[in-house]
Design an enzyme around this catalytic site. Structure first.
Site, mmCIF file in Angstrom:
data_model
loop_
_atom_site.group_PDB
_atom_site.id
_atom_site.type_symbol
_atom_site.label_atom_id
_atom_site.label_comp_id
_atom_site.label_asym_id
_atom_site.label_seq_id
_atom_site.Cartn_x
_atom_site.Cartn_y
_atom_site.Cartn_z
ATOM 1 N N LYS A 69 -33.836 24.978 37.541
ATOM 2 C CA LYS A 69 -33.246 23.660 37.238
ATOM 3 C C LYS A 69 -34.292 22.618 36.826
ATOM 4 O O LYS A 69 -34.123 21.936 35.814
ATOM 5 C CB LYS A 69 -32.387 23.185 38.414
ATOM 6 C CG LYS A 69 -31.096 24.012 38.513
ATOM 7 C CD LYS A 69 -30.284 23.746 39.762
ATOM 8 C CE LYS A 69 -29.003 24.584 39.730
ATOM 9 N NZ LYS A 69 -28.341 24.748 41.001
ATOM 10 N N TYR A 94 -26.850 29.054 30.971
ATOM 11 C CA TYR A 94 -27.256 28.672 32.332
ATOM 12 C C TYR A 94 -27.424 29.913 33.228
ATOM 13 O O TYR A 94 -28.407 30.043 33.953
ATOM 14 C CB TYR A 94 -26.232 27.684 32.923
ATOM 15 C CG TYR A 94 -26.390 27.470 34.411
ATOM 16 C CD1 TYR A 94 -27.527 26.829 34.922
ATOM 17 C CD2 TYR A 94 -25.419 27.914 35.315
ATOM 18 C CE1 TYR A 94 -27.689 26.659 36.292
ATOM 19 C CE2 TYR A 94 -25.579 27.739 36.674
ATOM 20 C CZ TYR A 94 -26.713 27.118 37.160
ATOM 21 O OH TYR A 94 -26.876 26.952 38.515
ATOM 22 N N TYR A 102 -31.065 21.027 48.030
ATOM 23 C CA TYR A 102 -29.625 21.028 48.340
ATOM 24 C C TYR A 102 -29.304 19.896 49.320
ATOM 25 O O TYR A 102 -29.875 18.809 49.212
ATOM 26 C CB TYR A 102 -29.195 22.397 48.888
ATOM 27 C CG TYR A 102 -29.544 23.557 47.980
ATOM 28 C CD1 TYR A 102 -28.984 23.665 46.710
ATOM 29 C CD2 TYR A 102 -30.424 24.551 48.378
ATOM 30 C CE1 TYR A 102 -29.297 24.736 45.867
ATOM 31 C CE2 TYR A 102 -30.731 25.630 47.549
ATOM 32 C CZ TYR A 102 -30.163 25.705 46.298
ATOM 33 O OH TYR A 102 -30.465 26.754 45.477
ATOM 34 N N SER A 138 -32.088 28.811 41.251
ATOM 35 C CA SER A 138 -32.065 27.359 41.024
ATOM 36 C C SER A 138 -33.434 26.743 40.771
ATOM 37 O O SER A 138 -33.497 25.560 40.424
ATOM 38 C CB SER A 138 -31.422 26.654 42.204
ATOM 39 O OG SER A 138 -30.056 26.551 41.963
ATOM 40 N N VAL A 174 -31.427 30.301 45.539
ATOM 41 C CA VAL A 174 -30.783 31.216 46.482
ATOM 42 C C VAL A 174 -31.425 32.607 46.552
ATOM 43 O O VAL A 174 -31.061 33.413 47.397
ATOM 44 C CB VAL A 174 -29.264 31.378 46.214
ATOM 45 C CG1 VAL A 174 -28.509 30.112 46.511
ATOM 46 C CG2 VAL A 174 -29.020 31.852 44.794
HETATM 47 N N1 GLU Z 1 -26.839 31.125 39.983
HETATM 48 C C1 GLU Z 1 -26.527 30.279 41.027
HETATM 49 C C2 GLU Z 1 -25.305 29.454 40.785
HETATM 50 O O1 GLU Z 1 -25.230 28.708 39.855
HETATM 51 C C3 GLU Z 1 -27.683 29.396 41.349
HETATM 52 C C4 GLU Z 1 -27.677 29.219 42.772
HETATM 53 C C5 GLU Z 1 -28.887 28.551 43.332
HETATM 54 O O2 GLU Z 1 -29.985 29.134 43.342
HETATM 55 O O3 GLU Z 1 -28.680 27.436 43.818
HETATM 56 O O4 GLU Z 1 -24.354 29.526 41.508
#
Ligand code: GLU
Length: 532
Positions: free
Chosen positions: A177, A302, A354, A174, A372
């Site tokens: 992002k 993505y 988060y 993530s 994650v």
């Molecule tokens: N590839 C993960 C997902 O989209 C990203 C998770 C993350 O790092 O928050 O579920």
């Protein structure tokens, strides 16, 4: 050619020559004084490790491309080879500006040794924290050694510190992002981007099946918003070229380090993507995507972005580019506009951690984004970028050790966004020169005493500054006030029951200063409160 234009041409070439020779002269005198600062025993020679170690202590490492010419010229030399002033000038001349700023303590963190010691202390203190568990929704993440542990820092001046497994690659997950958001912003501008994605914290899980009241993702830092950013990145290009653009952007942010790609992670992400597909369909149903978006293509794009791999060392450069308003400190290239960096940091501040984002903003007070894989990028705007990597996650999906380190960093360093409001804090300020904190206080107090400015003395006292503190010569505000005849200051020192007989380096007390200045009432006052 007319006579006048020939004359003008000659004149300007003479000016140019004069300018060049004065620049050469200036550079020579700079390198002379730098050489002296390294030649500690004054025998007219240094060895190559004198220069390399001094730069390293200031955070400028030998693999820094900004000093590559110097390192190249040093490489044939051994530590038995003596370097005189002349050779020194030749060695450093192509990288003079950075070397001068480093050796003169003119970089953003001037006392990099103290700063590094504090960070190392915190890193070691957090190591025993084995709380949390590695993400296991795909086997590739579950298999990562949970003991991996790294911290890397890169300042806006390219000073670097790395500890632990900083050269092991991990997938960014993530933490892609914010980067995808920046690319989308650069391509489309704020108005268009935010027609498709909001900028409010969702207050819900990062992959929860929810949209805002306009049927848009809440923000670009949660899954729905990140999928939307992907839809806004070069939709005119085919999939391979689009991904290449993203890789080049990461490369530019990380100081020209080409990131890797973990195909196994990508394939696994794709296989376990029901929730992300659900989010995609939900957004499509609400007409949230730009026209002509191919949902499957965008979802795969993505997953690919989440599977980009990087080391903590390179990741810290990415964070530092954000800290530096979009300019990569290692290469000096502008990767994005300052406006884009500002928007991205604002969202990281409110939404980057988060469901722990509000608490993190409150207690750590810095823009951050976690993933994650256990990585976290932390940005101290205008100062540095920090990456922490440790795979065990807490209940929110944030790395346990990374959150622990972040909290300890702001306990010891005045990096919380609102620390500047607290004037009597005893946190270390890494932006000051060594001893500058203390010296500044002494100078302000002595100056206030010399002016008889009792209010300022009271303010300094209220802020917790030690107003009995002496300068280099042992002169205290009390000495200065007695010498200048400011009885109001003397009375304040008596009322607050302080030491009335400090001695300066020549052995003089404030009473003796008052006598010498013929300030009779101060002499009497001090005599009546001391045994003299
Ligand atoms: N590839 C993960 C997902 O989209 C990203 C998770 C993350 O790092 O928050 O579920």
């Amino acid at each position: 050619m007319t006579k006048t234009s020939t004359k003008r041409k000659l004149q300007s070439s003479a000016d140019e020559k004069r300018l060049t020779s004065s620049v050469v002269e200036l550079n020579l005198s700079t390198s002379r004084s730098l050489f002296k600062s390294l030649d500690l025993n004054g025998d007219g020679f240094i060895i190559k490790s004198d220069l390399i170690n001094s730069l390293e202590q200031r955070g400028i490492l030998p693999d820094d491309i900004r000093i590559s010419e110097t390192i190249k010229k040093l490489s044939p030399l051994s530590d038995a080879d003596k370097i005189d002033q002349h050779l020194f000038h030749e060695v450093i001349s192509q990288n003079l500006t950075l070397i001068e700023r480093s050796l003169k303590g003119d970089l953003i963190i001037p006392d990099f040794i103290t700063f590094s010691d504090i960070v190392t202390d915190i890193y070691e203190a957090v190591r025993p924290n084995q709380g949390g568990a590695v993400a296991d929704y795909i086997p590739q993440l579950a298999r990562v050694n949970p003991e991996n542990y790294a911290i890397s820092i890169c300042t806006v001046d390219g000073q670097r510190l790395s500890l632990g497994n900083h050269d092991v690659s991990y997938c960014v997950q993530s933490t892609c992002k914010p980067i995808n958001y920046c690319i989308a912003m650069e391509k489309n501008g704020e108005k268009k981007v935010h027609q498709h994605v909001g900028r409010e914290p969702s207050g819900r899980g990062f992959n929860e099946l929810t949209l805002n009241k306009d049927g848009l993702p809440h923000n670009p830092m949660i899954n729905a918003g990140a999928i939307m950013s992907c839809a806004l990145i070069h939709p005119e290009l085919d999939v391979s070229e689009r991904f290449d653009k993203v890789m080049s952007f990461w490369q530019a942010m990380s100081g020209d380090v080409r990131p890797g790609f973990n195909n196994a992670v990508y394939l696994s992400e794709r296989q376990t993507a029901d929730r992300n597909y659900a989010l995609g369909y939900f957004m499509r149903e609400k007409n949230a995507f730009p026209e002509n978006t191919d949902l499957h293509e965008i979802l795969e794009f993505y997953f690919q972005c989440c599977s980009i791999e990087l080391t903590a060392g390179a990741h810290a450069n990415v964070a530092a580019t954000l800290a530096n308003g979009g300019i990569c400190p290692a290469t000096g290239s502008r990767v994005m506009s300052a406006e884009t960096a500002k928007c991205c940091l604002s969202l990281m501040y409110s939404c980057g951690m988060y469901d722990f984002s509000g608490e993190f903003a409150f207690s750590v007070g810095l823009p951050a984004k976690s993933g994650v894989s256990g990585s976290l990028i932390l940005v101290i705007p205008g100062v540095c970028g920090i990456t922490i990597w440790s795979p065990r996650l807490d209940e929110y999906g944030n790395s346990v050790r990374a959150v622990d380190i972040s909290q300890r960093l702001v306990d010891r360093l005045n990096f919380h966004i609102y620390d500047s409001l607290i004037t009597d804090s005893n946190k270390h300020d890494p932006l000051l020169q060594k001893n500058e904190e203390k010296l500044k206080g002494v100078m302000v107090a002595n100056y206030a005493a010399s002016q008889g400015d009792l209010n300022e003395i009271k303010n300094l006292d209220a802020r917790g500054l030690d107003i009995d503190v002496a300068d280099y010569d042992g002169r205290t505000p009390l000495h200065v006030a007695a010498a200048e005849g400011h009885i109001n200051i003397i009375e304040f020192f008596i009322e607050t029951k302080r030491n009335l007989s400090p001695r300066d380096r020549w052995g003089a007390t404030p009473l003796e200063d008052a006598k010498q200045g013929k300030h009779t009432s101060i002499v009497e006052l001090l005599q009546s409160h001391t045994n003299h």
